[in-house]
Scaffold this active site. Structure first.
Site, short mmCIF file in Angstrom:
data_model
loop_
_atom_site.label_atom_id
_atom_site.label_comp_id
_atom_site.label_asym_id
_atom_site.label_seq_id
_atom_site.Cartn_x
_atom_site.Cartn_y
_atom_site.Cartn_z
CB CYS A 111 35.52 50.11 63.60
SG CYS A 111 34.60 51.64 63.71
CD GLU A 146 40.28 45.62 46.32
OE1 GLU A 146 39.71 44.83 47.10
OE2 GLU A 146 40.37 45.41 45.11
CD GLU A 317 44.50 43.50 43.59
OE1 GLU A 317 43.50 42.78 43.38
OE2 GLU A 317 44.85 43.86 44.72
CD1 TRP A 325 36.98 37.87 43.27
CD2 TRP A 325 35.19 39.05 42.66
NE1 TRP A 325 37.40 38.86 42.39
CE2 TRP A 325 36.32 39.59 42.01
CE3 TRP A 325 33.94 39.63 42.42
CZ2 TRP A 325 36.25 40.68 41.14
CZ3 TRP A 325 33.87 40.73 41.56
CH2 TRP A 325 35.01 41.24 40.93
CD GLU A 365 41.62 36.25 46.78
OE1 GLU A 365 42.80 36.36 46.41
OE2 GLU A 365 40.91 37.23 47.12
CG HIS A 368 41.73 35.14 41.75
ND1 HIS A 368 42.69 35.57 40.85
CD2 HIS A 368 40.94 36.21 41.99
CE1 HIS A 368 42.46 36.85 40.57
NE2 HIS A 368 41.41 37.25 41.24
C1 GAL Z 1 40.94 42.32 44.99
C2 GAL Z 1 41.86 42.30 46.19
C3 GAL Z 1 42.84 41.16 46.12
C4 GAL Z 1 42.15 39.90 45.73
C5 GAL Z 1 41.44 40.10 44.42
C6 GAL Z 1 40.74 38.88 43.89
O1 GAL Z 1 39.75 42.96 45.27
O2 GAL Z 1 42.58 43.51 46.29
O3 GAL Z 1 43.47 40.99 47.37
O4 GAL Z 1 41.26 39.50 46.72
O5 GAL Z 1 40.48 41.10 44.58
O6 GAL Z 1 40.12 39.14 42.66
#
Ligand code: GAL
Length: 632
Positions: A111, A146, A317, A325, A365, A368
């Site tokens: 929080c 983020e 990124e 996701w 992930e 990913h």
């Molecule tokens: C971003 C995040 C990363 C990873 C990525 C996966 O939002 O900063 O740590 O989770 O997404 O796409």
């Protein structure tokens, strides 16, 4: 202003055996990367027990990476407090609107209002800065990661309740002033003291919108306060620039307020994930762009974060392949990783950094993609990055020239629309996005501006859609500019505390127009315009002494103008919007280009970039751009 363009990647040394770090570093440098980001989730390895730090591995990773010639972006690990933190601060978890704790076992489980956790975050940041703040290989800091991702700004904890009461007391000074500002006489909601004010959750029906809006303002301020603690801890120990890494379509805190604390803004560009997960476009649109991403969504964020970073911004990124996701996670068309990289450079990025170096075979992930497969063989994106690295020799410098067109973006308006949408689908970001798309389809480069912009000098066309309570500085700038300015719908519609002003809005000096009534429309009841297109979602009745520029099919005014000012009393569909924009561009002397639907262009300094976002080849200006085609 020019800066060298560069590439980077996100690396997690703590995920891999130390024996392979040197080879990883060598391959990164060999690929042409300059930057490597580390550290942002590594708290449990940096401080395995409270107060016991293990710097050895981080020291060696730093030396290995910088020894290979890479520069480090060091993230503070505060998005992932380790499990022991909960034993020290059992009440540090955010609570959701139902009052349930958001538990341990993923990330961002804190929080923002919890002072104990905030102190821990400052403590680990100070320790990191003490150790690496003057390391010659350290190039840039990243605070946390983020903020707001996974819906983590609003917390309904005790800590938030107490902090909110203090915040209200500061803002209103007396509880009478608060009662008046919120209109609490309605439904006998008056308070006798600030200590009686709860958070706006768990009410029987909707809470007072003024209460809900203030809670959002407060929550945004808490993010800024949390970040400021880390920034101060770093500044005392390091001269390196500081950044935060933002997400896409994330509106729960005022990014401009954070941007003011730091030197660089970075963001995470996941075009295919965003298309499926964050856009409400029809299925046929999603199908068409499933392997390329929406043609305008990334561009809007590039332009937004350029403003948040005062001109200095990166993609921290960049999507390198399928993500894990979104509702569907297809692979990009061959060439798209290169395409997205050049698109970011065309919008002025200094650095594009790929997430992640190697795909992780464990934890959340696993599916990913990275630049490497889990077995360390090159993934398909690797060769595309190699190509970009070679191409950078041709266009090494990031340039920036102000765009002819500006679009004002206001986080507080996003909250106001969310608190009081008045109709399904009435969403501030969506409105701004559609206006942005309309501009981009006409071949225009666009600057986004914060709402307190006091000088519109240099722009020839300025769009201010949906800005519910414009700050005085902006109104003042509007009265002074010679640019064509288009305001509305809903611009100037409310007071700062979200009441309807009397005299009725929008009260724009120099433009005689009054919004006498608003209505929202079902998706199947758009209102046709007399000439072209329709009004959808949101429609206003206008009383005016100004020139009526457009009427609807019933003869009612929809756009009215006086001098360089135009007010738009409805949400325009793409055809009506195009008509409005073409007229304004003609008035403003801004040249437009009729682009094929999949083509976008962006001017960067003296270079004009052309992008084909579609799945088919497109003939444009005497050449054929293949799918994933970029030309300059
Ligand atoms: C971003 C995040 C990363 C990873 C990525 C996966 O939002 O900063 O740590 O989770 O997404 O796409």
């Amino acid at each position: 202003m020019t800066r060298k363009r560069a590439l980077g990647t996100c690396y997690y040394p703590e995920h891999w055996p130390e024996e392979i770090w040197a080879e990883d570093a060598r391959r990164m440098a060999g690929l042409g990367l300059t930057w490597v980001r580390i550290g942002e989730f590594a708290w449990s390895r940096l401080e395995p027990e409270p107060g016991r730090f293990d710097w050895g591995w981080m020291d060696r990773a730093f030396d290995m990476l910088t020894g290979a010639g890479l520069k480090v972006v060091l993230g503070t690990p505060t998005a992932t407090p380790p499990r022991w933190m909960l034993d020290r601060h059992p009440d540090m978890l955010a609570l959701d609107a139902e009052g349930r704790p958001r538990g341990f076992g993923s990330r961002r489980h804190y929080c923002f209002s919890h002072d104990g956790y905030r102190a821990e975050a400052i403590r680990i940041t100070a320790a990191l800065a003490e150790r690496y703040g003057r390391h010659p290989g350290l190039g840039v800091w990243q605070t946390d990661n983020e903020y707001a991702c996974h819906d983590t700004v609003l917390s309904y904890s005790d800590a938030a309740r107490h902090a909110f009461r203090d915040w209200l007391a500061q803002r209103y000074q007396s509880v009478d002033a608060l009662n008046r500002a919120w209109g609490n006489v309605f439904w006998s909601m008056e308070y006798d003291s600030f200590d009686q004010v709860d958070l706006p959750n768990l009410t029987v029906t909707e809470p007072n919108p003024s209460h809900a809006l203030d809670f959002r303002r407060f929550a945004s301020d808490q993010v800024a306060r949390f970040n400021a603690g880390q920034v101060a801890a770093i500044r005392a120990r390091s001269d390196a620039p500081i950044s935060h890494n933002y997400m896409g379509r994330t509106l729960d805190f005022d990014h401009f307020a954070l941007g003011a604390q730091m030197e660089i803004a970075t963001w995470d560009s996941y075009p295919l994930g965003f298309l499926e997960d964050r856009l409400e476009d029809p299925e046929e649109h999603k199908r068409r762009y499933a392997r390329q991403g929406d043609p305008d969504f990334q561009a809007l964020h590039h332009d937004l974060y350029r403003a948040v970073g005062h001109g200095r911004w990166w993609v921290m990124e960049q999507q390198p392949g399928p993500v894990n996701w979104a509702p569907y996670n297809p692979a990009p068309l061959p060439g798209m990783v290169r395409f997205w990289t050049w698109e970011a450079f065309a919008h002025g990025a200094e650095v594009v950094s790929y997430f992640r170096w190697r795909q992780a075979p464990f934890a959340q992930e696993q599916y990913h993609a990275g630049l490497l497969r889990p077995d360390s063989a090159a993934a398909p994106a690797f060769a595309e990055v190699e190509q970009v690295a070679a191409e950078l020799a041709q266009l090494p410098e990031a340039e920036e020239t102000p765009a002819p067109v500006a679009l004002v973006f206001d986080y507080a308006s996003a909250w106001a629309w969310t608190v009081q949408p008045q109709g399904r689908g009435c969403d501030y970001f969506r409105l701004v996005f559609e206006v942005y798309r309309g501009l981009r389809k006409l071949g225009l480069s666009v600057d986004l501006l914060p709402p307190d912009t006091g000088d519109l000098g240099g722009y020839r066309l300025v769009l201010i859609p949906g800005l519910v309570a414009p700050p005085a500085a902006l109104i003042d700038a509007i009265t002074r500019t010679e640019a064509q300015v288009i305001l509305g719908p809903r611009t100037g519609a409310k007071t700062a505390s979200l009441s309807i002003p009397v005299p009725l809005p929008p009260a724009i000096p120099g433009l005689d127009v009054t919004v006498s009534r608003v209505e929202t429309l079902r998706p199947d009841m758009p209102v046709p315009m007399a000439q072209v297109g329709e009004v959808t979602h949101w429609r206003e009745d206008l009383e005016t002494g100004a020139t009526v520029l457009d009427k609807d099919a019933h003869g009612r005014p929809v756009t009215v103008g006086a001098g360089n000012l135009t007010y738009l009393g409805g949400w325009p569909d793409p055809r009506f919007l195009r008509h409005i924009l073409l007229r304004a561009c003609a008035e403003a002397g801004v040249a437009t280009t009729d682009l094929p639907p999949d083509i976008r262009v962006r001017q960067n300094g003296s270079t004009r970039f052309v992008f084909n976002h579609g799945p088919d080849p497109v003939a444009f200006e005497g050449r054929v751009l293949p799918p994933a085609g970029v030309a300059w």
